[in-house]
Design a protein around this motif. Structure first.
Motif, PDB file in Angstrom:
ATOM      1  N   TRP A 938       0.824  -1.205   0.000  1.00 43.71           N
ATOM      2  CA  TRP A 938       0.000   0.000   0.000  1.00 43.71           C
ATOM      3  C   TRP A 938       0.860   1.258   0.000  1.00 43.71           C
ATOM      4  CZ3 TRP A 938      -4.663   0.599  -1.573  1.00 43.71           C
ATOM      5  CH2 TRP A 938      -5.553  -0.481  -1.526  1.00 43.71           C
ATOM      6  N   ARG A 939       2.071   1.173   0.506  1.00 47.43           N
ATOM      7  CA  ARG A 939       2.984   2.307   0.369  1.00 47.43           C
ATOM      8  C   ARG A 939       3.284   2.531  -1.111  1.00 47.43           C
ATOM      9  NH1 ARG A 939       6.583   5.691   2.546  1.00 47.43           N
ATOM     10  NH2 ARG A 939       8.471   6.119   1.343  1.00 47.43           N
ATOM     11  N   GLY A 940       3.527   1.438  -1.838  1.00 52.25           N
ATOM     12  CA  GLY A 940       3.797   1.575  -3.266  1.00 52.25           C
ATOM     13  C   GLY A 940       2.620   2.184  -4.012  1.00 52.25           C
ATOM     14  N   ARG A 941       1.420   1.721  -3.707  1.00 56.32           N
ATOM     15  CA  ARG A 941       0.234   2.261  -4.391  1.00 56.32           C
ATOM     16  C   ARG A 941       0.048   3.746  -4.092  1.00 56.32           C
ATOM     17  NH1 ARG A 941      -3.561  -3.053  -3.089  1.00 56.32           N
ATOM     18  NH2 ARG A 941      -2.894  -4.242  -4.934  1.00 56.32           N
ATOM     19  N   THR A 942       0.328   4.135  -2.857  1.00 54.02           N
ATOM     20  CA  THR A 942       0.170   5.537  -2.502  1.00 54.02           C
ATOM     21  C   THR A 942       1.257   6.382  -3.151  1.00 54.02           C
ATOM     22  OG1 THR A 942      -0.812   4.825  -0.414  1.00 54.02           O
ATOM     23  CG2 THR A 942      -0.097   7.108  -0.544  1.00 54.02           C
ATOM     24  N   LEU A 943       2.486   5.843  -3.242  1.00 54.62           N
ATOM     25  CA  LEU A 943       3.560   6.567  -3.937  1.00 54.62           C
ATOM     26  C   LEU A 943       3.225   6.772  -5.415  1.00 54.62           C
ATOM     27  CD1 LEU A 943       6.694   4.890  -2.336  1.00 54.62           C
ATOM     28  CD2 LEU A 943       6.113   7.332  -2.239  1.00 54.62           C
ATOM     29  N   ARG A 944       2.536   5.801  -6.013  1.00 52.82           N
ATOM     30  CA  ARG A 944       2.103   5.968  -7.409  1.00 52.82           C
ATOM     31  C   ARG A 944       1.230   7.223  -7.528  1.00 52.82           C
ATOM     32  NH1 ARG A 944      -1.385   1.099  -9.292  1.00 52.82           N
ATOM     33  NH2 ARG A 944      -2.822   2.112  -7.849  1.00 52.82           N
ATOM     34  N   ASP A 945       0.340   7.435  -6.545  1.00 57.46           N
ATOM     35  CA  ASP A 945      -0.518   8.620  -6.572  1.00 57.46           C
ATOM     36  C   ASP A 945       0.275   9.887  -6.253  1.00 57.46           C
ATOM     37  OD1 ASP A 945      -2.639   6.911  -7.035  1.00 57.46           O
ATOM     38  OD2 ASP A 945      -3.102   6.692  -4.911  1.00 57.46           O
ATOM     39  N   VAL A 946       1.263   9.763  -5.343  1.00 60.61           N
ATOM     40  CA  VAL A 946       2.111  10.911  -5.033  1.00 60.61           C
ATOM     41  C   VAL A 946       2.828  11.388  -6.301  1.00 60.61           C
ATOM     42  CG1 VAL A 946       4.206  11.617  -3.799  1.00 60.61           C
ATOM     43  CG2 VAL A 946       2.414  10.347  -2.593  1.00 60.61           C
ATOM     44  N   GLY A 947       3.323  10.434  -7.088  1.00 64.10           N
ATOM     45  CA  GLY A 947       3.968  10.803  -8.343  1.00 64.10           C
ATOM     46  C   GLY A 947       3.029  11.562  -9.264  1.00 64.10           C
ATOM     47  N   ALA A 948       1.762  11.129  -9.320  1.00 63.36           N
ATOM     48  CA  ALA A 948       0.787  11.820 -10.165  1.00 63.36           C
ATOM     49  C   ALA A 948       0.578  13.253  -9.691  1.00 63.36           C
ATOM     50  CB  ALA A 948      -0.537  11.049 -10.148  1.00 63.36           C
ATOM     51  N   ALA A 949       0.516  13.456  -8.362  1.00 63.06           N
ATOM     52  CA  ALA A 949       0.313  14.808  -7.842  1.00 63.06           C
ATOM     53  C   ALA A 949       1.493  15.709  -8.215  1.00 63.06           C
ATOM     54  CB  ALA A 949       0.124  14.754  -6.333  1.00 63.06           C
ATOM     55  N   HIS A 950       2.723  15.180  -8.074  1.00 61.94           N
ATOM     56  CA  HIS A 950       3.895  15.986  -8.454  1.00 61.94           C
ATOM     57  C   HIS A 950       3.893  16.270  -9.953  1.00 61.94           C
ATOM     58  CE1 HIS A 950       5.784  16.223  -4.601  1.00 61.94           C
ATOM     59  NE2 HIS A 950       5.875  14.914  -4.435  1.00 61.94           N
ATOM     60  N   ALA A 951       3.450  15.308 -10.745  1.00 60.83           N
ATOM     61  CA  ALA A 951       3.390  15.538 -12.188  1.00 60.83           C
ATOM     62  C   ALA A 951       2.422  16.666 -12.513  1.00 60.83           C
ATOM     63  CB  ALA A 951       2.976  14.253 -12.905  1.00 60.83           C
ATOM     64  N   LEU A 952       1.273  16.696 -11.813  1.00 58.65           N
ATOM     65  CA  LEU A 952       0.314  17.788 -12.038  1.00 58.65           C
ATOM     66  C   LEU A 952       0.921  19.139 -11.692  1.00 58.65           C
ATOM     67  CD1 LEU A 952      -3.123  16.433 -10.731  1.00 58.65           C
ATOM     68  CD2 LEU A 952      -2.537  17.042 -13.079  1.00 58.65           C
ATOM     69  N   LEU A 953       1.816  19.145 -10.692  1.00 63.94           N
ATOM     70  CA  LEU A 953       2.469  20.399 -10.296  1.00 63.94           C
ATOM     71  C   LEU A 953       3.633  20.753 -11.210  1.00 63.94           C
ATOM     72  CD1 LEU A 953       2.483  19.841  -6.433  1.00 63.94           C
ATOM     73  CD2 LEU A 953       1.195  21.604  -7.655  1.00 63.94           C
ATOM     74  N   GLY A 954       3.952  19.858 -12.140  1.00 63.81           N
ATOM     75  CA  GLY A 954       5.064  20.106 -13.050  1.00 63.81           C
ATOM     76  C   GLY A 954       6.419  19.730 -12.489  1.00 63.81           C
ATOM     77  N   ASP A 955       6.444  19.081 -11.329  1.00 58.71           N
ATOM     78  CA  ASP A 955       7.696  18.672 -10.694  1.00 58.71           C
ATOM     79  C   ASP A 955       7.981  17.226 -11.109  1.00 58.71           C
ATOM     80  OD1 ASP A 955       9.840  18.070  -9.109  1.00 58.71           O
ATOM     81  OD2 ASP A 955       9.023  18.993  -7.292  1.00 58.71           O
ATOM     82  N   HIS A 956       8.510  17.063 -12.327  1.00 57.53           N
ATOM     83  CA  HIS A 956       8.712  15.722 -12.872  1.00 57.53           C
ATOM     84  C   HIS A 956       9.817  14.965 -12.151  1.00 57.53           C
ATOM     85  CE1 HIS A 956       6.643  16.803 -16.963  1.00 57.53           C
ATOM     86  NE2 HIS A 956       5.861  16.932 -15.901  1.00 57.53           N
ATOM     87  N   THR A 957      10.748  15.678 -11.547  1.00 56.54           N
ATOM     88  CA  THR A 957      11.822  14.997 -10.816  1.00 56.54           C
ATOM     89  C   THR A 957      11.254  14.219  -9.630  1.00 56.54           C
ATOM     90  OG1 THR A 957      13.403  16.693 -11.471  1.00 56.54           O
ATOM     91  CG2 THR A 957      13.977  15.321  -9.560  1.00 56.54           C
ATOM     92  N   ARG A 958      10.433  14.904  -8.856  1.00 55.92           N
ATOM     93  CA  ARG A 958       9.819  14.226  -7.707  1.00 55.92           C
ATOM     94  C   ARG A 958       8.831  13.162  -8.161  1.00 55.92           C
ATOM     95  NH1 ARG A 958       8.698  18.905  -3.098  1.00 55.92           N
ATOM     96  NH2 ARG A 958      10.901  19.327  -2.648  1.00 55.92           N
ATOM     97  N   ALA A 959       8.147  13.429  -9.240  1.00 55.19           N
ATOM     98  CA  ALA A 959       7.204  12.436  -9.753  1.00 55.19           C
ATOM     99  C   ALA A 959       7.937  11.149 -10.118  1.00 55.19           C
ATOM    100  CB  ALA A 959       6.452  12.986 -10.960  1.00 55.19           C
ATOM    101  N   ALA A 967       7.748   1.386  -8.255  1.00 59.62           N
ATOM    102  CA  ALA A 967       8.083   0.255  -9.131  1.00 59.62           C
ATOM    103  C   ALA A 967       8.938  -0.768  -8.373  1.00 59.62           C
ATOM    104  CB  ALA A 967       8.816   0.767 -10.369  1.00 59.62           C
ATOM    105  N   ASP A 968       9.898  -0.283  -7.574  1.00 62.87           N
ATOM    106  CA  ASP A 968      10.730  -1.204  -6.787  1.00 62.87           C
ATOM    107  C   ASP A 968       9.878  -2.018  -5.816  1.00 62.87           C
ATOM    108  OD1 ASP A 968      12.968  -0.257  -8.069  1.00 62.87           O
ATOM    109  OD2 ASP A 968      13.519   1.152  -6.460  1.00 62.87           O
ATOM    110  N   LEU A 969       8.897  -1.369  -5.202  1.00 67.06           N
ATOM    111  CA  LEU A 969       8.024  -2.088  -4.262  1.00 67.06           C
ATOM    112  C   LEU A 969       7.121  -3.065  -4.996  1.00 67.06           C
ATOM    113  CD1 LEU A 969       7.091   0.863  -1.862  1.00 67.06           C
ATOM    114  CD2 LEU A 969       8.504  -1.114  -1.318  1.00 67.06           C
ATOM    115  N   PHE A 970       6.584  -2.652  -6.143  1.00 70.46           N
ATOM    116  CA  PHE A 970       5.691  -3.543  -6.896  1.00 70.46           C
ATOM    117  C   PHE A 970       6.436  -4.777  -7.385  1.00 70.46           C
ATOM    118  CE2 PHE A 970       2.977   0.335  -8.237  1.00 70.46           C
ATOM    119  CZ  PHE A 970       2.290   0.275  -7.028  1.00 70.46           C
TER     120      PHE A 970
END
Length: 996
Positions: A938-959, A967-970
């Motif tokens: 569930w940490r991995g699934r939540t990080l997937r969403d965290v990446g999406a939020a950073h992508a929306l903010l334009g912060d592709h590095t954090r995404a 991906a490592d967790l999955f």
């Protein structure tokens, strides 16, 4: 209306309003009006008007204001301000004070039908012309103003209830909206407002208003909305706004009954009353009165008498709790707070909260309220301190054998033995003055033999009442037979023991047997159902015996607040009964009696068991008791006694019954509502008993129960340890069903943490064994687990096949919770496929079933599943309120996985709404939960969403960083997530336009 205080303080005799003068003069008038018709002392007036620091000329100022007020009141018919010794009395004709008239209207309305009730309450509400006592300041004024505002809220809520039944929802909205601005935390007003909005066709607005109100309550008070308000909300979701339970009562009086023959201790009583009434002096510290003395000296009787006399001083409630300080196992502060918080119906309370949190909730509940707390038979000050309110408006009476040590500010009332005249007065009150006057020497000898202790005198007095043909000298002679124990009468408890023993000598043989058996069983309290089984008698004979014990003051009735009666022995009496039983009755007879009581408890609990979606090997070998209308009402008041009964059974080596009752309580209470404290206590005791007796099958069953406890508490490592221990024991016993259930339990633990390739073989082994055994319920549980894992692995066809098979079996069994979970599971498959209409239909069906069962824990999961479908359907406004409710409810039930799911889904909702900052806030809280649980998938699934939020903010590095970690967790968990991540990444790096 001559006097008006529900707004500015004014005098309005009818012809024209008269100015009441400057602020201090208006305060004097308000202080007199508040107690119109009663003497208000000069000291009280000074306290109310000037507070703690009056000027040196305060009495002259007061007399000047009184003189001016008399001039103002001159000529008003039937109104007078009279000087009396010590103070002043304002005489006013009935109905001429607005606050009193409002109360009278409310009392009339309580007996009227809806039309008249709404009219009367509406008239009462119209008497308020703004904030009561407008412009008047000071602590007394503020406290009195709060009381008047609480009356206003209650009247408004009652009026709204009648108005809604009359179809006047628009009026309700118009009336309550401004009131809610003034009182945003008044839950009854909030609930009626929600219902009015719904009845006016403003359903979405009602849901949004509930979400805002619940958030406000949590932010301001640190608790969840009350069960009544949550039920109103549930009604909105069901499209049925009639709440299933009334709001909590405003006043709680829980004192034991006072006695008519209270005698002696007059000086002590005066000191207790004087100290406790100090709570009415604004700004003073919390009044604590500590009544100390030897056992049997009358401490509890004095405290109860004082508490009854103080009821008017503490109109918001009187609480009483026995701390059992004289017993081997006193009530802990946490247990006492649990009871007090339940009595106060405090939201946010849970038995597993840390002690500091319970103390905070308790003190918050009593803040600014005038409540008297009686702590009876305290062990020491360490037990008392956590139970002290924080508000100086309350007061505390403590009784204890010990003097206080480290309780600053307490008024200590040391209660010594009665004087001889007081002892004789008590004896006269019990047996009659004629009998004492006829034998004065015998009477003096009798009270001396009782060591002038009230408990002993009451016992012998009760015996003389039942034997009117006996002389006092005859009883003196009987007591002389016990003088071999009188050497210790000057110290310790021997005087009390002698009195109890003498009383026991005068009850009949059946009552004496009952006395001993009840003492040996040693429940904290009991009822006639269990007493009848213990005694092996019918209900009528049992009641007669208990009444005989009550008459001898060996047993006392306990009010439960629901019209039923439980009973208990005074702590010292119970100790003596237990000792006497062990000394006088054969051990096999004692064990046989306790066995009967435990079997009755077990049978009653079996009749109340629920079908839960958990597979455990049941030990309950007793058939359920015949249907009993009182059983459902019996259980809530008996639950604490049931927990103690398991512990007592374990102490006595009754391992089979201890384990069976502990096991059954999972399905009666613990398992459906996450009542972890009782679950842990009963199973810890049962496990020790099973091990001591070498009862390996019972030990295995209890290990399974502890595994399920750890699983429900989200401690998956501990759950695995217990299930593995159970598996070893079941294999040693060649118990095929036990093996299957333990395997399924292990599979469930691995399934929950995402280890599906480990979980599936375990659950498939369980399925094969359960198929061979023909265990339909076990099969359904195993099939559900297999379907769950296949869904997570992306094997949708196999998942649906297993889940449908489970659904068919659950329906055939009438297992509603299982049916709902299977429907939800199939719905989740459709949701994963994007078949949202099918997913909504199935998840809605599951949610309705769980709402019908009343299972608040599972409601969170069906609600979350349905809300997530709505998010996928872009119905974000509908999804947010239930998800916020899920987060609050799961926290209340200490369901950390459920809390994590709710937080993550709120993050997904904010992603869908293109609110990345808000999404990151919710997702960050979810990550904290998963890290606390060490739940990597569930940490991995939540990080997937965290990446999406950073992508929306334009912060592709954090995404990209978040997606790499995901991906490592999955890669460690062969679920469908790994395959979905590239598509997810592409979607959020190039998100489609948002559809509002």
């Amino acid at each position: 209306m001559i006097f008006r205080i529900l707004g500015p303080v004014t005098i309005e005799p009818g012809d024209a309003a008269r100015q009441a003068g400057a602020i201090k003069q208006r305060t004097v008038l308000a202080a007199l009006v508040a107690d119109a018709g009663r003497l208000v002392t000069v000291e009280t007036l000074i306290d109310r008007v000037w507070g703690e620091a009056p000027p040196t000329s305060v009495r002259s100022s007061l007399y000047a204001y009184v003189t001016r007020l008399r001039a103002l009141l001159a000529g008003i018919e039937d109104v007078s301000l009279v000087r009396s010794p010590g103070g002043y009395t304002l005489h006013v004709p009935p109905g001429q004070i607005d606050a009193g008239h409002a109360r009278a209207l409310a009392e009339r309305a309580a007996r009227a039908g809806d039309e008249e009730r709404a009219e009367l309450l509406g008239e009462a509400l119209s008497l308020w012309r703004g904030v009561a006592l407008t412009g008047i300041t000071g602590e007394w004024a503020e406290r009195y103003r709060q009381n008047l505002e609480q009356q206003r809220i209650a009247i408004a809520a009652d009026w709204a209830e009648s108005a809604l039944r009359l179809g006047r929802s628009g009026e309700v909205i118009a009336t309550l909206t401004p009131l809610l601005v003034e009182h945003p935390l008044a839950e009854r007003l909030i609930g009626q407002h929600l219902r009015a909005l719904h009845h006016s066709g403003r359903h979405a607005e009602a849901l949004a208003a509930y979400a805002a109100a619940s958030e406000r309550i949590r932010d301001k008070l640190g608790v969840d909305p009350s069960p009544w308000l949550r039920e109103v909300h549930a009604g909105l979701l069901r499209q049925d706004t009639a709440p299933r339970g009334g709001p909590p009562p405003g006043r709680l009086s829980q004192l034991p009954p006072d006695i008519t023959d209270f005698t002696g201790a007059s000086a002590g009583l005066a000191r207790v009353l004087a100290a406790a009434e100090g709570a009415q002096r604004p700004g003073t510290a919390l009044p604590i009165v500590f009544i100390s003395g030897r056992s049997g000296v009358g401490k509890s009787t004095l405290a109860v008498r004082a508490a009854h006399l103080l009821q008017e001083r503490y109109p918001d409630g009187q609480l009483h709790i026995a701390l059992r300080g004289a017993q081997a196992r006193p009530v802990t502060p946490a247990e006492a707070l649990d009871r007090l918080l339940r009595l106060l119906r405090v939201e946010g309370h849970d038995e597993s909260l840390p002690l500091d949190d319970k103390i905070e909730l308790y003190r918050l509940a009593l803040a600014s309220r005038r409540v008297l707390v009686v702590l009876d038979d305290a062990a020491d000050t360490a037990q008392i301190r956590p139970l002290l309110p924080g508000s100086a408006t309350c007061a505390v009476l403590v009784t204890s054998r010990r003097r206080p040590d480290g309780l600053p500010g307490a008024t200590v009332v040391e209660l010594a033995e009665m004087t001889e005249p007081e002892s004789l007065d008590l004896l006269r009150a019990i047996v009659g003055p004629e009998r004492v006057a006829a034998e004065p020497d015998a009477a003096r000898t009798l009270v001396a033999q009782c060591d002038r202790l009230p408990l002993a005198i009451r016992v012998v007095g009760a015996r003389l009442q039942r034997k009117p043909h006996w002389s006092l000298a005859r009883l003196v002679h009987r007591l002389d037979d016990e003088r071999r124990r009188l050497d210790e009468l000057s110290i310790g408890d021997l005087g009390v023991r002698a009195g109890i023993s003498a009383s026991c000598a005068e009850v009949g043989a059946p009552a004496l047997r009952a006395f001993c058996l009840l003492g040996y069983f040693d429940p904290p309290d009991f009822d006639l159902l269990i007493a009848a089984s213990l005694l092996d008698l019918g209900p009528e004979a049992t009641e007669e015996i208990v009444e005989e014990l009550i008459d001898a003051r060996l047993v006392e009735p306990l009010p439960t607040g629901d019209g039923r009666t439980r009973y208990r022995m005074h702590d010292l009496v119970r100790l003596y009964a237990k000792e006497r039983a062990a000394a006088t009755m054969p051990e096999p007879d004692l064990h046989a009696a306790v066995t009967r009581a435990l079997e009755k408890m077990l049978a009653l609990c079996e009749g109340l068991t629920q079908q839960l979606p958990i597979a455990l090997p049941r030990l309950g070998h007793t058939a359920p008791a015949p249907p009993c209308d009182d059983a459902a009402h019996w259980f809530p008041t008996a639950e604490s006694a049931l927990i103690v009964a398991v512990e007592r059974a374990a102490e006595l080596g009754l391992d089979t019954l201890a384990c069976a009752l502990a096991d059954t309580l999972i399905f009666t209470s613990f398992g459906g509502s996450n009542r972890f404290a009782g679950w842990s206590r009963t199973h810890t005791a049962a496990l020790a008993a099973a091990r001591a007796k070498g009862n390996r099958r019972a030990e295995a069953v209890v290990e399974c129960g502890l595994g399920q406890l750890a699983y429900n508490g989200d401690d998956f490592d501990e759950a695995e340890r217990h299930f593995r221990a159970a598996l070893r024991l079941f294999r040693a016993e060649a118990d095929e069903r036990g093996i299957a259930v333990a395997l399924n339990g292990l599979g469930t633990v691995h399934r929950e943490v995402g280890e599906h390739h480990t979980a599936l073989p375990l659950m498939q082994q369980a399925l094969a064994a359960l198929t061979a055994l023909g265990d339909e319920e076990g099969l359904a549980h195993a099939l559900y687990g297999i379907g769950f894992s296949n869904r997570e692995l992306g094997h949708d066809s196999q998942a649906v096949t297993s889940l449908r098979d489970a659904l068919t079996r659950y329906r055939a069994l009438g297992h509603r919770r299982g049916e709902a979970l299977a429907l939800r599971g199939i719905g989740l498959v459709h949701r994963a496929r994007g078949e949202l209409d099918d997913a909504e239909h199935l998840c809605s069906q599951a949610h309705r079933i769980i709402l019908d069962t009343g299972d608040e824990v599972l409601t969170n999961y069906t609600s979350q599943a349905l809300a997530k479908v709505w998010i996928r359907q872009n119905r974000l406004a509908e999804a947010e309120p239930p998800l916020r409710a899920v987060v609050a409810s799961t926290a209340r039930f200490h369901d950390r996985v459920g809390t994590g799911l709710g937080l993550r889904t709120l993050g997904e909702l904010n992603l869908a709404a293109r609110r990345p900052h808000e999404a990151l806030s919710w997702l960050g809280r979810a990550l904290e939960t998963w890290d606390e649980l060490r739940h990597l998938l569930w940490r991995g699934r939540t990080l997937r969403d965290v990446g999406a939020a950073h992508a929306l903010l334009g912060d592709h590095t954090r995404a990209e960083r978040a997606w790499r970690e995901a991906a490592d967790l999955f890669a460690r968990f062969p679920t469908r997530d790994a395959a979905e991540l590239p598509t997810w990444r592409t979607h959020w790096l190039n998100p489609p336009p948002h559809k509002p």
